[in-house]
Write an enzyme that holds these catalytic residues in place. Structure first.
Site, PDB file in Angstrom:
ATOM      1  CE  LYS A  23      -1.791   1.392   4.151  1.00  0.00           C
ATOM      2  NZ  LYS A  23      -1.422   2.764   4.507  1.00  0.00           N
ATOM      3  CG  ASN A  24       2.154   2.667   3.593  1.00  0.00           C
ATOM      4  OD1 ASN A  24       1.010   3.018   3.313  1.00  0.00           O
ATOM      5  ND2 ASN A  24       2.530   2.342   4.821  1.00  0.00           N
ATOM      6  NE  ARG A  94       0.074  11.756   7.520  1.00  0.00           N
ATOM      7  CZ  ARG A  94       0.026  12.933   8.099  1.00  0.00           C
ATOM      8  NH1 ARG A  94      -1.113  13.514   8.330  1.00  0.00           N
ATOM      9  NH2 ARG A  94       1.139  13.555   8.451  1.00  0.00           N
ATOM     10  CB  CYS A 118      -4.933   5.682  10.323  1.00  0.00           C
ATOM     11  SG  CYS A 118      -5.641   4.225   9.580  1.00  0.00           S
ATOM     12  NE  ARG A 123      -0.615   9.835  10.405  1.00  0.00           N
ATOM     13  CZ  ARG A 123      -0.837   8.881   9.505  1.00  0.00           C
ATOM     14  NH1 ARG A 123      -2.027   8.368   9.367  1.00  0.00           N
ATOM     15  NH2 ARG A 123       0.139   8.453   8.747  1.00  0.00           N
ATOM     16  N   PRO A 124       0.664  16.018  12.170  1.00  0.00           N
ATOM     17  CG  PRO A 124       2.258  17.191  13.396  1.00  0.00           C
ATOM     18  CD  PRO A 124       1.499  15.903  13.348  1.00  0.00           C
ATOM     19  CG  ASP A 126       5.542  20.013  11.539  1.00  0.00           C
ATOM     20  OD1 ASP A 126       4.819  19.004  11.557  1.00  0.00           O
ATOM     21  OD2 ASP A 126       6.638  20.050  12.114  1.00  0.00           O
ATOM     22  CG  ASP A 310       2.912   0.608   9.977  1.00  0.00           C
ATOM     23  OD1 ASP A 310       1.810   1.105   9.818  1.00  0.00           O
ATOM     24  OD2 ASP A 310       3.974   1.222   9.742  1.00  0.00           O
ATOM     25  NE  ARG A 425      -8.162   4.224   5.188  1.00  0.00           N
ATOM     26  CZ  ARG A 425      -8.078   5.455   5.620  1.00  0.00           C
ATOM     27  NH1 ARG A 425      -8.862   5.872   6.573  1.00  0.00           N
ATOM     28  NH2 ARG A 425      -7.201   6.296   5.107  1.00  0.00           N
TER      29      ARG A 425
HETATM   30  N1  EPU Z   1       5.290  14.101  11.586  1.00  0.00           N
HETATM   31  C1  EPU Z   1       5.164  15.406  11.983  1.00  0.00           C
HETATM   32  N2  EPU Z   1       5.147  16.362  11.022  1.00  0.00           N
HETATM   33  C2  EPU Z   1       5.218  16.063   9.698  1.00  0.00           C
HETATM   34  C3  EPU Z   1       5.366  14.726   9.295  1.00  0.00           C
HETATM   35  C4  EPU Z   1       5.404  13.747  10.278  1.00  0.00           C
HETATM   36  O1  EPU Z   1       5.080  15.707  13.168  1.00  0.00           O
HETATM   37  O2  EPU Z   1       5.174  16.989   8.876  1.00  0.00           O
HETATM   38  C5  EPU Z   1       5.323  13.058  12.625  1.00  0.00           C
HETATM   39  C6  EPU Z   1       4.164  12.057  12.471  1.00  0.00           C
HETATM   40  O3  EPU Z   1       2.981  12.565  13.070  1.00  0.00           O
HETATM   41  C7  EPU Z   1       4.730  10.850  13.143  1.00  0.00           C
HETATM   42  C8  EPU Z   1       6.222  10.914  12.784  1.00  0.00           C
HETATM   43  O4  EPU Z   1       6.483  12.259  12.443  1.00  0.00           O
HETATM   44  O5  EPU Z   1       4.562  10.942  14.525  1.00  0.00           O
HETATM   45  C9  EPU Z   1       6.643  10.016  11.617  1.00  0.00           C
HETATM   46  O6  EPU Z   1       5.783  10.296  10.512  1.00  0.00           O
HETATM   47  P1  EPU Z   1       6.135   9.941   9.005  1.00  0.00           P
HETATM   48  O7  EPU Z   1       5.905  11.187   8.197  1.00  0.00           O
HETATM   49  O8  EPU Z   1       7.451   9.278   8.914  1.00  0.00           O
HETATM   50  O9  EPU Z   1       4.991   8.883   8.668  1.00  0.00           O
HETATM   51  P2  EPU Z   1       3.915   8.967   7.534  1.00  0.00           P
HETATM   52  O10 EPU Z   1       4.577   9.288   6.259  1.00  0.00           O
HETATM   53  O11 EPU Z   1       2.763   9.780   7.977  1.00  0.00           O
HETATM   54  C10 EPU Z   1       4.124   6.501   6.744  1.00  0.00           C
HETATM   55  C11 EPU Z   1       3.157   5.380   6.501  1.00  0.00           C
HETATM   56  C12 EPU Z   1       2.696   4.826   7.836  1.00  0.00           C
HETATM   57  C13 EPU Z   1       3.919   4.289   8.568  1.00  0.00           C
HETATM   58  C14 EPU Z   1       4.952   5.425   8.743  1.00  0.00           C
HETATM   59  C15 EPU Z   1       6.254   4.931   9.325  1.00  0.00           C
HETATM   60  C16 EPU Z   1       2.124   6.001   4.430  1.00  0.00           C
HETATM   61  C17 EPU Z   1       0.908   6.440   3.704  1.00  0.00           C
HETATM   62  N3  EPU Z   1       2.020   5.881   5.750  1.00  0.00           N
HETATM   63  O12 EPU Z   1       3.409   7.478   7.497  1.00  0.00           O
HETATM   64  O13 EPU Z   1       1.832   3.740   7.548  1.00  0.00           O
HETATM   65  O14 EPU Z   1       3.538   3.828   9.820  1.00  0.00           O
HETATM   66  O15 EPU Z   1       5.247   6.025   7.465  1.00  0.00           O
HETATM   67  O16 EPU Z   1       6.901   4.097   8.429  1.00  0.00           O
HETATM   68  O17 EPU Z   1       3.143   5.740   3.816  1.00  0.00           O
HETATM   69  C18 EPU Z   1      -0.110   2.446   7.817  1.00  0.00           C
HETATM   70  O18 EPU Z   1       0.194   1.897   6.735  1.00  0.00           O
HETATM   71  O19 EPU Z   1      -1.053   2.038   8.528  1.00  0.00           O
HETATM   72  C19 EPU Z   1       0.654   3.603   8.257  1.00  0.00           C
HETATM   73  C20 EPU Z   1       0.261   4.379   9.248  1.00  0.00           C
END
Ligand code: EPU
Length: 444
Positions: A23-24, A94, A118, A123-124, A126, A310, A425
């Protein structure tokens, strides 16, 4: 009742399944294809809720996108007509935020609502906004409409950028902007998830000069004149692999998971060995099987190559079956224990506690301050083994949902897992795959 699974648990799951596409990775490749003009065929795209939602979103923008065969998606990006994501689609996904790259490349402006996804933390975005501003993009949030509005006043130029804390999706957004920009961009402290390697491979196959050395990625680009690779095959889903491995172990079963051999599961496999679980690496598969009671364990989630966030929810189900006290410390997202209250309904003995190791640096989310920890705990203790009994379980997020299904398969008696569409999903035909392994599961 609708949108639920009814599971009659207490059976050992045995047999063979084939993994679906990741998925990702698939979500991001589909979006990245929109920065190029030519058509692309993407193979091994999982037909899961998130992908179908993204396809609906792209269709709403005018993009010609459809499945032309099983798991084979064809995209004609050139027909994209809009640079605004409507609230209905954007609020659910997202990754819709990643559309800033193709929108700005094509139209020089973009409007995207505050993204959904989710609910596993604040999940900001920034980090995404900060990289966009570093590229010279003007982006502001309009609190009246709930939309981010961005515009380009001049052609994008390459930059040197260091993420303060890594972000998986943020890194992919940065790589798309680096592809659109002219010159050599260097991204430091980039996320290192395997899905990003696949993303890099796709961009490289599309003519972008891109190199990765640990957490530093360099992109040399002449701007948006590339022709994409015309085809791409999505890798198999390592999160799905881990989920089914735990279905096998926790139900004391024996499952061969095909297409796992090429996946980077080292950290997970080491943990399986540590707790006394068994696996056998076959030519293009790994077989997970039970022989003896599990030992307790301690895991702290971390970005790749650590124990993935995950995986912690499914792991917790295994640890309800282990002898002694296990610990799970979540450091990536700040709200990933929603399943605890549900597992307690089945008799699981789980308590929250504040781990001693509480330095800000190990937490990936923002605001890991003293006052934050005074109102929440980022770690649990699980006391096992427990004979889980049946119950009514409510799913709040994808991985928690799959884990509650594992719990329902372990527990004796009939359980209801409400929130099937949340599990759908990210898991392709989960009920069909589980039935083929001997689970008694019905969708209602
Ligand atoms: N974060 C911030 N600000 C930002 C971006 C991230 O504070 O601008 C925080 C997040 O809230 C989190 C941490 O930094 O606490 C890490 O977030 P990251 O951006 O690395 O994760 P993501 O891209 O939102 C993806 C996967 C997640 C997976 C994580 C870690 C996708 C669509 N989602 O999330 O997958 O857990 O990387 O590898 O690629 C899932 O598949 O169920 C899932 C949640």
């Amino acid at each position: 009742m609708e949108d639920a699974f009814i599971v009659n648990g207490g059976r050992k799951l045995t047999g063979e399944i084939t993994l679906s596409g990741a998925k990702n990775e698939a979500l991001k490749i589909i979006i990245a294809s929109l920065i190029f003009d030519n058509e692309i065929t993407i193979y091994n795209v999982p037909t899961i809720g998130d992908i179908l939602e993204l396809i609906a979103l792209l269709k709403s923008l005018g993009v010609d996108v459809s499945f032309i065969g099983t798991n084979t998606l064809h995209i004609k990006p050139i027909q994209i007509k809009k640079y605004v994501v409507d609230l209905l689609h954007g609020s659910k996904m997202r990754v819709s935020f990643l559309l800033f790259a193709p929108f700005l490349a094509r139209f020089g402006k973009a409007r995207i609502p505050n993204p959904g996804g989710c609910r596993i933390g604040a999940r900001p975005i920034d980090r995404q906004i900060s990289i966009m501003r570093a590229f010279g993009i003007e982006i502001d949030y309009d609190s009246k409409t709930g939309y981010y509005e961005a515009s380009l006043t001049k052609k994008l130029q390459a930059i040197n950028y260091k993420f303060e804390k890594p972000s998986h999706t943020g890194t992919e957004l940065a790589l798309m902007f680096a592809t659109i920009a002219t010159g050599k961009t260097t991204i430091t402290n980039a996320a290192q998830e395997p899905e990003i390697d696949d993303f890099i491979e796709y961009l490289a196959a599309s003519g972008v000069k891109i190199k990765k050395n640990k957490d530093v990625i360099t992109v040399e680009s002449t701007g948006n004149h590339h022709v994409n690779s015309a085809k791409h095959t999505v890798s198999y889903d390592r999160n799905e692999a881990v989920t089914y491995a735990i279905f096998a172990l926790a139900t004391q079963g024996n499952i061969t998971i095909k297409k796992t051999s090429s996946l980077d599961l080292k950290y997970f496999l080491d943990k399986v060995t540590e707790v006394g679980g068994n696996f056998e690496v076959l030519e293009d598969a790994i077989r997970f099987y039970y022989t003896e009671p599990f030992k307790h364990s301690s895991v702290t989630t971390a970005p790749h190559p650590g124990f993935m966030t995950d995986w912690q929810a499914p792991w917790s189900i295994l640890m309800t079956q282990a002898v002694g006290q296990s610990i799970i410390h979540e450091t990536v997202f700040e709200n990933r224990f929603s399943y605890v209250s549900e597992l307690r309904k089945l008799g699981a003995k789980i308590d929250f506690f504040e781990p001693e190791m509480k330095e800000n640096a190990i937490y990936q989310f923002n605001g890991a301050t003293k006052s934050f920890f005074s109102s929440t705990a980022q770690a649990i203790k699980i006391n096992g083994p427990t004979n889980l009994h049946n119950g009514f379980l409510q799913v709040s997020d994808l991985r928690a949902g799959a884990s509650l299904l594992i719990a329902a398969c372990v527990a004796r008696g009939e359980s209801i897992v409400e929130g099937a569409s949340i599990i759908d999903r990210g898991y392709e035909e989960i009920d069909k795959k589980l039935k083929s392994l001997g689970a008694m599961i019905k969708r209602v």
